[in-house]
Design a protein around this motif. Structure first.
Motif, PDB file in Angstrom:
ATOM      1  N   PHE A  96     -35.689 -11.428  -7.637  1.00 10.04           N
ATOM      2  CA  PHE A  96     -36.166 -11.924  -6.559  1.00 10.04           C
ATOM      3  C   PHE A  96     -35.328 -10.332  -5.654  1.00 10.04           C
ATOM      4  N   ARG A  97     -35.810  -9.618  -5.480  1.00 10.01           N
ATOM      5  CA  ARG A  97     -35.143  -8.635  -5.579  1.00 10.01           C
ATOM      6  C   ARG A  97     -36.266  -8.241  -3.223  1.00 10.01           C
ATOM      7  N   LYS A  98     -35.453  -7.956  -3.177  1.00 11.17           N
ATOM      8  CA  LYS A  98     -35.630  -7.717  -1.256  1.00 11.17           C
ATOM      9  C   LYS A  98     -36.040  -6.259  -1.404  1.00 11.17           C
ATOM     10  N   GLU A  99     -35.507  -5.314  -1.792  1.00 15.20           N
ATOM     11  CA  GLU A  99     -35.384  -3.425  -2.135  1.00 15.20           C
ATOM     12  C   GLU A  99     -36.219  -3.776  -3.123  1.00 15.20           C
ATOM     13  N   ARG A 100     -37.039  -2.136  -2.887  1.00 12.51           N
ATOM     14  CA  ARG A 100     -37.442  -1.940  -4.175  1.00 12.51           C
ATOM     15  C   ARG A 100     -36.607  -0.827  -5.313  1.00 12.51           C
ATOM     16  N   HIS A 101     -36.501  -0.950  -6.662  1.00 12.59           N
ATOM     17  CA  HIS A 101     -35.645  -0.513  -7.700  1.00 12.59           C
ATOM     18  C   HIS A 101     -36.718  -0.159  -8.703  1.00 12.59           C
ATOM     19  N   VAL A 102     -36.645   1.121  -8.968  1.00 11.36           N
ATOM     20  CA  VAL A 102     -36.941   1.793 -10.697  1.00 11.36           C
ATOM     21  C   VAL A 102     -36.531   1.053 -11.306  1.00 11.36           C
ATOM     22  N   THR A 103     -37.323   0.739 -12.927  1.00  9.16           N
ATOM     23  CA  THR A 103     -36.170   0.848 -14.149  1.00  9.16           C
ATOM     24  C   THR A 103     -36.021   2.844 -14.646  1.00  9.16           C
ATOM     25  N   ALA A 104     -35.202   2.591 -16.127  1.00  8.41           N
ATOM     26  CA  ALA A 104     -35.076   3.325 -16.969  1.00  8.41           C
ATOM     27  C   ALA A 104     -35.894   3.958 -17.085  1.00  8.41           C
ATOM     28  N   ASP A 105     -37.809   2.869 -17.922  1.00  2.58           N
ATOM     29  CA  ASP A 105     -38.935   3.162 -18.056  1.00  2.58           C
ATOM     30  C   ASP A 105     -39.565   3.720 -16.945  1.00  2.58           C
ATOM     31  N   GLY A 106     -39.046   3.228 -15.991  1.00  2.00           N
ATOM     32  CA  GLY A 106     -39.492   3.938 -14.293  1.00  2.00           C
ATOM     33  C   GLY A 106     -40.496   3.192 -14.208  1.00  2.00           C
ATOM     34  N   LEU A 107     -40.781   1.816 -13.849  1.00  2.00           N
ATOM     35  CA  LEU A 107     -41.623   1.150 -13.573  1.00  2.00           C
ATOM     36  C   LEU A 107     -40.512   0.242 -12.587  1.00  2.00           C
ATOM     37  N   GLU A 108     -41.548   0.081 -11.013  1.00  2.00           N
ATOM     38  CA  GLU A 108     -40.693  -1.023 -10.580  1.00  2.00           C
ATOM     39  C   GLU A 108     -39.866  -2.143 -10.981  1.00  2.00           C
ATOM     40  N   LEU A 109     -38.779  -2.778 -11.016  1.00  2.00           N
ATOM     41  CA  LEU A 109     -38.235  -3.243 -11.069  1.00  2.00           C
ATOM     42  C   LEU A 109     -38.562  -5.312 -11.490  1.00  2.00           C
ATOM     43  N   THR A 110     -38.464  -5.992 -10.465  1.00  2.00           N
ATOM     44  CA  THR A 110     -39.505  -6.896 -10.007  1.00  2.00           C
ATOM     45  C   THR A 110     -40.776  -6.870 -11.372  1.00  2.00           C
ATOM     46  N   TYR A 171     -42.826  -1.905   1.156  1.00  2.00           N
ATOM     47  CA  TYR A 171     -42.281  -3.190  -0.599  1.00  2.00           C
ATOM     48  C   TYR A 171     -41.131  -4.267   0.331  1.00  2.00           C
ATOM     49  N   SER A 172     -41.416  -5.564  -0.395  1.00  2.00           N
ATOM     50  CA  SER A 172     -40.948  -6.472   0.206  1.00  2.00           C
ATOM     51  C   SER A 172     -40.662  -7.900  -0.703  1.00  2.00           C
ATOM     52  N   TYR A 173     -40.179  -8.428  -0.578  1.00  2.00           N
ATOM     53  CA  TYR A 173     -40.236  -9.208  -2.183  1.00  2.00           C
ATOM     54  C   TYR A 173     -41.175 -10.102  -2.049  1.00  2.00           C
ATOM     55  N   LEU A 174     -41.636 -10.520  -0.527  1.00  2.00           N
ATOM     56  CA  LEU A 174     -43.357 -11.502  -0.752  1.00  2.00           C
ATOM     57  C   LEU A 174     -44.044 -10.666  -0.425  1.00  2.00           C
ATOM     58  N   ARG A 175     -44.379  -9.421  -0.611  1.00  2.00           N
ATOM     59  CA  ARG A 175     -45.068  -8.404  -1.416  1.00  2.00           C
ATOM     60  C   ARG A 175     -45.171  -8.429  -2.848  1.00  2.00           C
ATOM     61  N   SER A 176     -44.448  -8.244  -3.948  1.00  2.00           N
ATOM     62  CA  SER A 176     -44.058  -7.803  -4.276  1.00  2.00           C
ATOM     63  C   SER A 176     -43.551  -9.190  -6.204  1.00  2.00           C
ATOM     64  N   THR A 177     -43.278 -10.051  -5.721  1.00  2.00           N
ATOM     65  CA  THR A 177     -42.904 -11.821  -6.722  1.00  2.00           C
ATOM     66  C   THR A 177     -43.822 -12.576  -6.161  1.00  2.00           C
ATOM     67  N   LYS A 211     -31.856 -25.818  -6.502  1.00  2.00           N
ATOM     68  CA  LYS A 211     -30.722 -25.294  -5.368  1.00  2.00           C
ATOM     69  C   LYS A 211     -29.625 -24.528  -6.108  1.00  2.00           C
ATOM     70  N   ASN A 212     -29.465 -23.100  -5.409  1.00  2.00           N
ATOM     71  CA  ASN A 212     -27.686 -22.707  -5.882  1.00  2.00           C
ATOM     72  C   ASN A 212     -28.384 -22.521  -7.095  1.00  2.00           C
ATOM     73  N   THR A 213     -29.695 -21.335  -6.903  1.00  2.00           N
ATOM     74  CA  THR A 213     -30.075 -20.492  -7.816  1.00  2.00           C
ATOM     75  C   THR A 213     -29.326 -18.996  -7.696  1.00  2.00           C
ATOM     76  N   GLY A 214     -29.548 -18.576  -8.740  1.00  2.00           N
ATOM     77  CA  GLY A 214     -28.880 -16.489  -8.558  1.00  2.00           C
ATOM     78  C   GLY A 214     -30.063 -15.949  -8.131  1.00  2.00           C
ATOM     79  N   LEU A 215     -31.340 -16.901  -8.298  1.00  2.00           N
ATOM     80  CA  LEU A 215     -31.967 -15.518  -8.267  1.00  2.00           C
ATOM     81  C   LEU A 215     -31.871 -15.130  -7.000  1.00  2.00           C
ATOM     82  N   LEU A 216     -31.986 -15.846  -5.917  1.00  2.00           N
ATOM     83  CA  LEU A 216     -32.054 -15.796  -4.382  1.00  2.00           C
ATOM     84  C   LEU A 216     -30.844 -14.872  -3.712  1.00  2.00           C
ATOM     85  N   GLN A 217     -29.785 -14.911  -4.825  1.00  2.00           N
ATOM     86  CA  GLN A 217     -28.769 -14.417  -4.006  1.00  2.00           C
ATOM     87  C   GLN A 217     -29.140 -12.735  -3.120  1.00  2.00           C
TER      88      GLN A 217
END
Length: 290
Positions: A96-110, A171-177, A211-217
């Motif tokens: 659940f990412r706030k910023e856009r990242h691209v993986t080694a495979d060239g795909l958006e991380l989320t 990009y935003s997590y509310l748009r990507s997730t 609650k308290n999930t690392g997913l939202l860190q």
């Protein structure tokens, strides 16, 4: 709940939060649980933590970065070198990412983690799941996919097949997730259709706020506050997933979305057969390992 003594379960994302609670519950029920973490160190730490709660647990660590296709292939090969059969697969890893990242495979991380990771690992383990199911027709193999009923709202969620990588616009997590959560439901339905007659059942789970999930860190502010204030504990949130993975009542059900052990209507495009088939085709096109 049925005993799963002597059976093998694999749980992704099991180093913390909901997935760790699911892995712990399955270990307590007597399964051999393969604990998947993004790194070997994290997987081994999770094994130690689960064993502290369940001293007689049979646990195996397995490293797999679900955003990386080579890592997924390596993890599947390692699992298959040790196990001929798989009886329960819980796909619970996610980001659940706030910023856009691209993986080694060239795909958006989320998208790479939340959709492609589920698709690829499940496909690579299908033969093992079928072998596990063939042992006893009364005990189907189970695939449980953690998803969401929200997915941006029942009437608005859509997958933009022209922009799966969320490359256009801001990009935003509310748009990507949310589309990835819908994607998990669509893939659940498509896997269920393709696996009919195989004695392998596939279902998706809406666990609710946890609650308290690392997913939202990576996400601060009000959203995390609301989740940690009003969410369930990971142990309570795990109940339906564990029920789907083990119970006789869920043995004949497939292709559904569940919460609190009750079937839910699918969100957004969830009833669109063409959309789920198109998503499958897109995942195949983006795969480097199938």
């Amino acid at each position: 709940m049925a005993s799963i003594n002597g059976r093998t379960a694999l749980v992704t994302g099991a180093t913390g939060g909901l997935a760790k609670a699911i892995a712990t519950a399955l270990a307590r029920e007597g399964a051999t649980v393969v604990v998947v973490g993004r790194t070997e160190a994290r997987a081994k730490e999770a094994v130690r933590n689960i064993r502290a709660a369940v001293p007689d647990a049979i646990l195996e660590p397995l490293a797999c970065d679900l955003s990386n296709q080579a890592s997924i292939l390596s993890a599947a090969e390692e699992f298959l070198s040790r196990h001929d059969e798989l009886h329960v697969l819980v796909n619970a890893a996610g980001v659940f990412r706030k910023e856009r990242h691209v993986t080694a495979d060239g795909l958006e991380l989320t998208f790479a983690t939340n959709v492609m990771g589920y698709f690829l690992l499940t496909n690579l383990l299908l033969d093992a799941l079928k072998r596990g199911a063939s042992r006893d027709q009364g005990h189907p193999s189970r695939i449980v996919n953690i998803a969401s009923k929200y997915s941006g709202g029942p009437s608005v969620t859509k997958i933009d097949f022209d922009d799966l990588q969320t490359a256009e616009g801001s990009y935003s997590y509310l748009r990507s997730t949310p589309p990835t959560m819908l994607g998990r439901v669509l893939l659940t339905q498509e896997f269920a259709e393709r696996l009919r007659g195989s004695n392998v059942v596939v279902n998706a789970v809406h666990p609710g706020l946890v609650k308290n999930t690392g997913l939202l860190q990576d996400v601060g502010g009000p959203f995390r506050w609301v989740t940690n204030t009003f969410g369930k504990t990971a142990e309570k949130a795990a109940d339906t997933a564990v029920w789907l993975a083990t119970s006789p009542e869920a043995a004949a059900v497939t292709g559904k979305l569940w919460a609190k052990r009750k079937e839910l209507p699918t969100p957004g495009m969830g009833s669109d057969t063409d959309a789920r088939k198109r998503l499958w085709e897109e995942c195949m096109r983006l795969s480097k390992i199938l």
